[in-house]
Motif scaffolding. Structure first.
Motif, short mmCIF file in Angstrom:
data_model
loop_
_atom_site.label_atom_id
_atom_site.label_comp_id
_atom_site.label_asym_id
_atom_site.label_seq_id
_atom_site.Cartn_x
_atom_site.Cartn_y
_atom_site.Cartn_z
N TYR A 189 0.83 -1.21 0.00
CA TYR A 189 0.00 0.00 0.00
C TYR A 189 0.87 1.26 0.00
O TYR A 189 0.55 2.25 -0.67
CB TYR A 189 -0.93 0.00 1.21
N PHE A 232 -3.31 6.00 -6.32
CA PHE A 232 -4.72 6.09 -5.94
C PHE A 232 -5.37 7.32 -6.58
O PHE A 232 -6.59 7.43 -6.62
CB PHE A 232 -4.85 6.16 -4.42
N ALA A 248 -4.51 2.34 -9.23
CA ALA A 248 -4.49 1.47 -8.06
C ALA A 248 -5.02 0.07 -8.36
O ALA A 248 -4.64 -0.91 -7.72
CB ALA A 248 -5.29 2.10 -6.93
N ASP A 249 -5.94 -0.03 -9.32
CA ASP A 249 -6.44 -1.34 -9.75
C ASP A 249 -5.62 -1.82 -10.95
O ASP A 249 -5.05 -1.02 -11.68
CB ASP A 249 -7.91 -1.26 -10.14
N THR A 250 -5.59 -3.12 -11.14
CA THR A 250 -4.92 -3.66 -12.32
C THR A 250 -5.89 -3.65 -13.50
O THR A 250 -7.12 -3.66 -13.31
CB THR A 250 -4.46 -5.11 -12.09
N ASP A 255 -10.85 -3.79 -15.41
CA ASP A 255 -10.22 -3.43 -14.14
C ASP A 255 -10.53 -4.48 -13.07
O ASP A 255 -11.67 -4.93 -12.93
CB ASP A 255 -10.72 -2.07 -13.66
N THR A 280 -9.54 -5.46 -8.85
CA THR A 280 -8.87 -5.18 -7.58
C THR A 280 -8.03 -6.40 -7.20
O THR A 280 -8.19 -7.49 -7.78
CB THR A 280 -9.90 -4.92 -6.47
N PRO A 281 -7.13 -6.28 -6.23
CA PRO A 281 -6.39 -7.46 -5.76
C PRO A 281 -7.30 -8.58 -5.30
O PRO A 281 -7.00 -9.76 -5.51
CB PRO A 281 -5.54 -6.90 -4.61
N GLU A 282 -8.43 -8.22 -4.68
CA GLU A 282 -9.37 -9.25 -4.23
C GLU A 282 -10.01 -9.97 -5.42
O GLU A 282 -10.21 -11.20 -5.39
CB GLU A 282 -10.46 -8.60 -3.35
N ASP A 283 -10.33 -9.21 -6.47
CA ASP A 283 -10.87 -9.83 -7.68
C ASP A 283 -9.85 -10.79 -8.30
O ASP A 283 -10.20 -11.90 -8.74
CB ASP A 283 -11.21 -8.76 -8.72
N GLN A 316 -0.16 -4.56 -6.33
CA GLN A 316 -1.45 -5.22 -6.46
C GLN A 316 -1.29 -6.74 -6.53
O GLN A 316 -2.09 -7.50 -5.97
CB GLN A 316 -2.19 -4.73 -7.71
N SER A 320 -2.77 -9.55 -4.05
CA SER A 320 -3.66 -10.61 -4.57
C SER A 320 -3.17 -12.00 -4.16
O SER A 320 -3.98 -12.88 -3.84
CB SER A 320 -3.75 -10.52 -6.09
#
Length: 368
Positions: free
Chosen positions: A62, A80, A90-92, A141, A143-146, A174, A178
């Protein structure tokens, strides 16, 4: 030495060839896979991290996003809020996620490599053969969670052999997040870091303990070529330091008895038209400064692409002086590579002491 009890593939002749001696002037050693390069089993490195180590990596990821310094461009932007050279925030941005069968046999195996093609890049290669992905912001796009959820789908539905992160240099924070998220969700596959080798030491430090296989592509050697073809004069010096750092983390490429690579470094080199002398220097570097046991893939599939061979922009003065004769951009690499050029690099690699190559196997198993 190898034994038929430990190796589950290949003919007796193939096994004997693997354990035969290579004789060169002043050199005599046995070519064998066990114990240095054969693993009975393997646990991914991220599974061995403590909760404290994982927490520290999350915090550093972060922090790097707020002041981006994780590639040699050192843009220093807050991702960000904005973007730097790579044009990714910030997102991939991901172009394709799927089992992939275009990798080395020991990476793709029978079920494929779980490949994640990231859009964007921190290089501007004039000949990029994935330019529609790397040079354009095509994709969706995540997120790391995705991303972590997609890793799990590749594992549970695709039954792939690994998670293959393709061009991750500009999204290292990221990617680190992930992997740590997927670990908590039950991911058990090795992580492949598939890179141009234009990585900073800080980014590789963040990935230490998360990556199992480093797959760098060492492209060119000289400053002039780096600037002209990659738009990064410091490419070669950066790649040298990066590959040494990768090898210090995971060592030489190792396999389980099914022939699938699980840990180590596999270095690619795409032979370029007229640039075989640079390939020779790269092979010497790998043998002398990394390891003579480095697993090397000398690739011959170069083709003119991206900006290569496109018509040059012409002014009225150019038209008056040259008439209708059309000039193309990067004419020196506007052709396929010859087998003689490939042979020069291969012979140099062997002369330097390298011996582990990605060649078609002469048995029923994988090329190890």
């Amino acid at each position: 030495m190898l034994s038929s009890r430990r190796v589950l593939f290949g003919s007796r002749a193939a096994i004997q060839s693997l354990t035969s001696f290579v004789r060169r002037p002043g050199v005599c050693r046995s070519l064998h896979l066990a114990p240095p390069f054969l693993l009975d089993d393997y646990i991914p490195r991220y599974q061995l991290l403590s909760e404290v180590e994982a927490s520290k990596k999350r915090s550093r990821a972060y922090a790097h996003l707020k002041n981006c310094n994780l590639c040699p461009r050192l843009c220093g932007v807050n991702r960000f809020e904005t973007t730097g050279m790579c044009l990714i925030g910030a997102d991939t941005k991901v172009n394709v996620i799927a089992p992939h069968f275009g990798e080395e046999p020991c990476i793709q195996g029978h079920n494929g490599s779980g490949s994640v093609f990231f859009s964007g890049c921190n290089l501007r290669c004039t000949f990029c053969q994935n330019h529609d992905i790397a040079h354009q912001r095509n994709g969706f796009d995540l997120t790391p969670e995705d991303l972590a959820q997609w890793y799990m789908k590749l594992q549970e539905v695709g039954h792939v052999h690994n998670i293959n992160l393709i061009t991750p240099e500009h999204v290292v924070p990221q990617v680190a997040l992930s992997i740590l998220t997927a670990r908590d969700m039950g991911l058990k596959l090795p992580i492949v870091y598939n890179t141009s080798a234009f990585d900073s030491l800080a980014s590789l430090e963040l990935m230490d303990g998360l990556v199992d296989i480093y797959l760098p592509d060492f492209k060119v050697w000289s400053k002039a070529t780096s600037q002209r073809l990659l738009k990064a004069e410091d490419y070669a010096s950066t790649a040298k330091e990066s590959i040494k750092a990768m090898h210090a983390q995971v060592g030489d490429l190792c396999f389980t008895p099914d022939g699938i690579a699980k840990k180590g470094v596999l270095v690619r080199h795409l032979v370029m038209p007229g640039k075989e002398a640079e390939g020779v220097e790269i092979m010497k570097f790998l043998a002398q400064e990394v390891s003579r046991d480095t697993f090397v893939h000398i690739m011959e599939q170069y083709r003119p692409d991206a900006h290569v061979g496109k018509p040059k922009r012409r002014t009225k003065k150019d038209t008056d002086e040259q008439g209708d004769q059309e000039e193309v951009r990067y004419a020196e690499i506007n052709r396929a590579v010859t087998m003689d050029e490939v042979s020069v690099v291969r012979k140099a690699a062997e002369a330097a002491g390298l011996w582990r190559f990605c060649d078609p196997p002469r048995h029923d198993g994988f090329a190890i």
